[in-house]
Design an enzyme around this catalytic site. Structure first.
Site, PDB file in Angstrom:
ATOM      1  N   THR A   1       0.826  -1.214   0.000  1.00 41.67           N
ATOM      2  CA  THR A   1       0.000   0.000   0.000  1.00 41.67           C
ATOM      3  C   THR A   1       0.859   1.262   0.000  1.00 41.67           C
ATOM      4  OG1 THR A   1      -1.513   1.276   1.393  1.00 41.67           O
ATOM      5  CG2 THR A   1      -0.101  -0.282   2.526  1.00 41.67           C
ATOM      6  N   ASP A   2       0.271   2.353  -0.479  1.00 44.56           N
ATOM      7  CA  ASP A   2       0.962   3.649  -0.410  1.00 44.56           C
ATOM      8  C   ASP A   2       0.999   4.185   1.020  1.00 44.56           C
ATOM      9  OD1 ASP A   2      -1.722   4.357  -0.085  1.00 44.56           O
ATOM     10  OD2 ASP A   2      -1.769   5.810  -1.728  1.00 44.56           O
ATOM     11  N   GLU A   3       0.191   3.576   1.913  1.00 52.66           N
ATOM     12  CA  GLU A   3       0.106   4.108   3.283  1.00 52.66           C
ATOM     13  C   GLU A   3       1.415   3.933   4.055  1.00 52.66           C
ATOM     14  OE1 GLU A   3      -3.607   3.413   5.321  1.00 52.66           O
ATOM     15  OE2 GLU A   3      -4.645   3.096   3.428  1.00 52.66           O
TER      16      GLU A   3
ATOM     17  N   LYS B   1       2.021  -3.298   7.376  1.00 53.64           N
ATOM     18  CA  LYS B   1       2.325  -3.492   5.947  1.00 53.64           C
ATOM     19  C   LYS B   1       3.780  -3.082   5.662  1.00 53.64           C
ATOM     20  CE  LYS B   1       0.024  -4.619   2.974  1.00 53.64           C
ATOM     21  NZ  LYS B   1      -0.317  -5.965   2.406  1.00 53.64           N
TER      22      LYS B   1
ATOM     23  N   LEU C   1     -14.603   3.288   2.547  1.00 56.37           N
ATOM     24  CA  LEU C   1     -15.383   4.504   2.289  1.00 56.37           C
ATOM     25  C   LEU C   1     -16.454   4.358   1.199  1.00 56.37           C
ATOM     26  CD1 LEU C   1     -15.696   7.604   2.908  1.00 56.37           C
ATOM     27  CD2 LEU C   1     -14.251   7.975   0.916  1.00 56.37           C
TER      28      LEU C   1
ATOM     29  N   TYR D   1      -2.162  -0.507  10.923  1.00 58.84           N
ATOM     30  CA  TYR D   1      -2.251  -1.177   9.614  1.00 58.84           C
ATOM     31  C   TYR D   1      -1.019  -0.868   8.761  1.00 58.84           C
ATOM     32  CZ  TYR D   1      -3.381  -1.652   4.648  1.00 58.84           C
ATOM     33  OH  TYR D   1      -3.309  -1.940   3.306  1.00 58.84           O
TER      34      TYR D   1
HETATM   35  P1  NAD Z   1      -9.511  -7.575   1.991  1.00 60.35           P
HETATM   36  O1  NAD Z   1      -9.524  -7.248   3.436  1.00 60.35           O
HETATM   37  O2  NAD Z   1     -10.728  -7.316   1.174  1.00 60.35           O
HETATM   38  O3  NAD Z   1      -9.162  -9.136   1.795  1.00 60.35           O
HETATM   39  C1  NAD Z   1      -8.151  -9.759   2.535  1.00 60.35           C
HETATM   40  C2  NAD Z   1      -8.265 -11.258   2.297  1.00 60.35           C
HETATM   41  O4  NAD Z   1      -7.197 -11.895   3.003  1.00 60.35           O
HETATM   42  C3  NAD Z   1      -9.570 -11.873   2.795  1.00 60.35           C
HETATM   43  O5  NAD Z   1     -10.081 -12.773   1.841  1.00 60.35           O
HETATM   44  C4  NAD Z   1      -9.159 -12.599   4.060  1.00 60.35           C
HETATM   45  O6  NAD Z   1      -9.967 -13.739   4.345  1.00 60.35           O
HETATM   46  C5  NAD Z   1      -7.738 -13.009   3.711  1.00 60.35           C
HETATM   47  N1  NAD Z   1      -6.904 -13.225   4.899  1.00 60.35           N
HETATM   48  C6  NAD Z   1      -6.784 -12.409   5.988  1.00 60.35           C
HETATM   49  N2  NAD Z   1      -5.937 -12.954   6.874  1.00 60.35           N
HETATM   50  C7  NAD Z   1      -5.507 -14.128   6.327  1.00 60.35           C
HETATM   51  C8  NAD Z   1      -4.612 -15.135   6.767  1.00 60.35           C
HETATM   52  N3  NAD Z   1      -3.984 -15.044   7.946  1.00 60.35           N
HETATM   53  N4  NAD Z   1      -4.377 -16.182   5.939  1.00 60.35           N
HETATM   54  C9  NAD Z   1      -5.007 -16.276   4.739  1.00 60.35           C
HETATM   55  N5  NAD Z   1      -5.883 -15.363   4.292  1.00 60.35           N
HETATM   56  C10 NAD Z   1      -6.127 -14.298   5.079  1.00 60.35           C
HETATM   57  O7  NAD Z   1      -8.246  -6.815   1.398  1.00 60.35           O
HETATM   58  P2  NAD Z   1      -8.067  -6.148  -0.047  1.00 60.35           P
HETATM   59  O8  NAD Z   1      -8.663  -4.793  -0.021  1.00 60.35           O
HETATM   60  O9  NAD Z   1      -8.455  -7.105  -1.085  1.00 60.35           O
HETATM   61  O10 NAD Z   1      -6.484  -5.965  -0.056  1.00 60.35           O
HETATM   62  C11 NAD Z   1      -5.627  -6.942  -0.622  1.00 60.35           C
HETATM   63  C12 NAD Z   1      -4.187  -6.495  -0.424  1.00 60.35           C
HETATM   64  O11 NAD Z   1      -4.003  -5.225  -1.029  1.00 60.35           O
HETATM   65  C13 NAD Z   1      -3.800  -6.329   1.054  1.00 60.35           C
HETATM   66  O12 NAD Z   1      -2.501  -6.804   1.223  1.00 60.35           O
HETATM   67  C14 NAD Z   1      -3.869  -4.823   1.273  1.00 60.35           C
HETATM   68  O13 NAD Z   1      -2.964  -4.416   2.284  1.00 60.35           O
HETATM   69  C15 NAD Z   1      -3.465  -4.306  -0.094  1.00 60.35           C
HETATM   70  N6  NAD Z   1      -4.001  -2.974  -0.429  1.00 60.35           N
HETATM   71  C16 NAD Z   1      -5.355  -2.762  -0.446  1.00 60.35           C
HETATM   72  C17 NAD Z   1      -5.835  -1.492  -0.805  1.00 60.35           C
HETATM   73  C18 NAD Z   1      -7.307  -1.191  -0.893  1.00 60.35           C
HETATM   74  O14 NAD Z   1      -7.676  -0.050  -1.208  1.00 60.35           O
HETATM   75  N7  NAD Z   1      -8.198  -2.157  -0.673  1.00 60.35           N
HETATM   76  C19 NAD Z   1      -4.945  -0.459  -1.109  1.00 60.35           C
HETATM   77  C20 NAD Z   1      -3.581  -0.727  -1.043  1.00 60.35           C
HETATM   78  C21 NAD Z   1      -3.114  -1.979  -0.730  1.00 60.35           C
HETATM   79  P1  TYD Z   2     -10.844   3.854   3.912  1.00 59.60           P
HETATM   80  O1  TYD Z   2     -11.759   3.411   2.820  1.00 59.60           O
HETATM   81  O2  TYD Z   2     -10.990   3.244   5.266  1.00 59.60           O
HETATM   82  O3  TYD Z   2      -9.363   3.687   3.355  1.00 59.60           O
HETATM   83  P2  TYD Z   2      -7.951   4.223   3.988  1.00 59.60           P
HETATM   84  O4  TYD Z   2      -8.138   4.606   5.392  1.00 59.60           O
HETATM   85  O5  TYD Z   2      -7.112   2.999   3.839  1.00 59.60           O
HETATM   86  O6  TYD Z   2      -7.524   5.355   3.114  1.00 59.60           O
HETATM   87  O7  TYD Z   2     -11.024   5.415   4.087  1.00 59.60           O
HETATM   88  C1  TYD Z   2     -10.804   6.309   3.000  1.00 59.60           C
HETATM   89  C2  TYD Z   2     -10.933   7.716   3.537  1.00 59.60           C
HETATM   90  O8  TYD Z   2     -12.312   7.921   3.923  1.00 59.60           O
HETATM   91  C3  TYD Z   2     -10.099   7.965   4.776  1.00 59.60           C
HETATM   92  O9  TYD Z   2      -9.590   9.315   4.721  1.00 59.60           O
HETATM   93  C4  TYD Z   2     -11.077   7.823   5.921  1.00 59.60           C
HETATM   94  C5  TYD Z   2     -12.395   8.280   5.306  1.00 59.60           C
HETATM   95  N1  TYD Z   2     -13.607   7.622   5.843  1.00 59.60           N
HETATM   96  C6  TYD Z   2     -14.691   8.412   6.291  1.00 59.60           C
HETATM   97  O10 TYD Z   2     -14.643   9.658   6.244  1.00 59.60           O
HETATM   98  N2  TYD Z   2     -15.788   7.776   6.779  1.00 59.60           N
HETATM   99  C7  TYD Z   2     -15.887   6.411   6.854  1.00 59.60           C
HETATM  100  O11 TYD Z   2     -16.908   5.890   7.339  1.00 59.60           O
HETATM  101  C8  TYD Z   2     -14.779   5.621   6.366  1.00 59.60           C
HETATM  102  C9  TYD Z   2     -14.826   4.113   6.419  1.00 59.60           C
HETATM  103  C10 TYD Z   2     -13.671   6.276   5.868  1.00 59.60           C
END
Ligand code: NAD
Ligand code: TYD
Length: 358
Positions: free
Chosen positions: A132-134, A162, A198, A158
């Site tokens: 992630t960019d975070e 990561k 969000l 989180y």
């Molecule tokens: P998600 O939370 O939707 O899915 C995570 C999956 O991992 C789930 O299916 C869960 O059951 C599985 N999981 C959790 N713990 C586990 C374990 N111990 N063993 C096996 N499986 C396990 O997450 P996502 O949004 O699909 O994100 C996927 C990846 O991308 C993550 O590594 C996250 O950090 C990264 N990422 C996500 C975003 C985003 O905007 N969603 C942005 C940047 C990076």
């Molecule tokens: P989120 O989807 O949780 O992603 P991240 O925290 O990983 O960026 O949140 C996106 C942005 O939206 C973040 O600045 C927090 C804000 N947010 C709200 O304002 N209200 C909400 O209920 C949620 C879940 C997020």
């Protein structure tokens, strides 16, 4: 074949659909099926002979090792993680267990498997870590976007977990020669995203007549990446990324949270108007800010464009319209995930807001 950890989650499930729609190679999904894992997101590929599923925790090294020995993948794409910042604030333990310890166990199982491969297979093998960019921390309004050389400065449990996993992956390359690739992407959105994040949360609450909880002043900025664009980027990095390198993946869509919510309301006003003729914007409720809330994320995705020829295809306008339409068309999927554990989480996180009138 390739292994996909965590692909019953949002991005991984989208990746399965993207991969099986564009490639012939089989996949094995390894997933522990936490609250975020949902096999319904993979229901349409159940009958595809190229798809298989293993219910396994990435921290269970012997179980992962047995799967590696049985299936002999040529690559592992590591999506599995605890991924929600708010949950990491309430309970960081699971984030350390899965993102740090789990990644360590997975790397060790992978290293043992990889070290025993014949030389040609060893050279061709890839471990692609999805991050992630975070990990780069928070930007001021005028700061330049994150590049691959921006120093790590994670601020939430989180992002710290990561960042730790990124460092482990890097070290397994430098110390043991494991052929790794890392991608650091911005906020994804699109189909199959759990309605705690969000965009799907706002769509779900709007349609349910509930408040739309905007944290703080709503001026925090995120870069939004349509999930299918992200899947294309991952496939491209797997194919042509340079070993040990990291690639930032972004959507060129920096938007303030309040503007995201306004745009969603306007789309819903057009596609599914409220019965009283009022705008969904009436449901917006400003709530207490998230502790340590990062102000701005922005991605410089120049490296992946220059070196691998990847650029996002979706604009925020087109991607958001597709996303809203998908949620309107998949009410049953949403209904099934918004039961049980998720409801308990909403009570804990938004208890005070639930009383706000729409
Ligand atoms: P998600 O939370 O939707 O899915 C995570 C999956 O991992 C789930 O299916 C869960 O059951 C599985 N999981 C959790 N713990 C586990 C374990 N111990 N063993 C096996 N499986 C396990 O997450 P996502 O949004 O699909 O994100 C996927 C990846 O991308 C993550 O590594 C996250 O950090 C990264 N990422 C996500 C975003 C985003 O905007 N969603 C942005 C940047 C990076
Ligand atoms: P989120 O989807 O949780 O992603 P991240 O925290 O990983 O960026 O949140 C996106 C942005 O939206 C973040 O600045 C927090 C804000 N947010 C709200 O304002 N209200 C909400 O209920 C949620 C879940 C997020």
């Amino acid at each position: 074949m390739i292994f996909l950890t965590g692909a019953a989650g949002f991005i991984g499930a989208n990746f399965v659909h993207h991969w099986l729609g564009t490639q012939t190679e089989p996949v094995l999904v390894l997933d522990a099926l936490t609250y975020a894992g949902n096999l319904e997101s993979l229901a349409s590929v159940q009958g595809d002979a190229r798809y298989a599923f293993a219910h396994v925790d990435i921290g269970d090294r012997p179980a992962v090792a047995a799967l590696l020995a049985a299936h002999r993948p040529r690559a592992i794409l590591h999506f599995a993680a605890e991924s929600h910042v708010d949950r990491s604030i309430h309970g960081p333990g699971d984030f350390i267990r899965t993102n740090v310890q789990g990644t360590f166990e997975l790397l060790e199982a992978t290293r043992a498997y990889w070290a025993a491969l014949p030389a040609g297979d060893q050279a061709a093998f890839r471990f692609l870590h999805v991050s992630t960019d975070e990990v780069y921390g928070s930007l001021g309004t005028e700061d330049p976007a994150f590049t691959e050389t921006t120093p790590y400065a994670p601020n939430s449990p989180y992002s710290a977990s990561k960042a730790a996993s990124d460092h482990l992956v890097r070290a397994w390359h430098h110390t043991y020669g494991l052929p790794v690739l890392t991608t650091n992407c911005s906020n994804n959105y699109g189909p199959y995203q759990f309605p705690e994040k969000l965009i799907p949360l706002m769509i779900h609450n709007a349609l349910a007549g509930k408040p739309l909880p905007v944290y703080g002043d709503g001026q925090n900025v995120r870069d939004w990446l349509y999930v299918e664009d992200h899947c294309r980027a991952i496939a491209r990095v797997l194919d042509a990324g340079a070993l040990g390198e990291t690639y930032n993946v972004g959507g060129h869509n920096e938007v303030k949270n309040l503007d995201v919510v306004h745009t969603l309301c306007d789309l819903l006003d057009r596609l599914r108007p409220r019965t009283d003729g009022q705008s969904y914007r009436r449901q917006i409720a400003f709530v207490a800010d998230r502790p340590g809330h990062d102000r701005r994320y922005a991605i410089d995705a120049d490296k992946i464009a220059r070196e691998l020829g990847w650029t996002p295809q979706e604009t925020f306008t087109t991607g958001l319209a597709r996303t809203v339409q998908w949620y309107l068309d998949h009410a049953e999927w949403v209904e099934h995930v918004t039961s049980g554990a998720y409801r308990q989480w909403v009570g804990q996180q938004y208890g005070a807001v639930a009383a706000v009138q729409a």
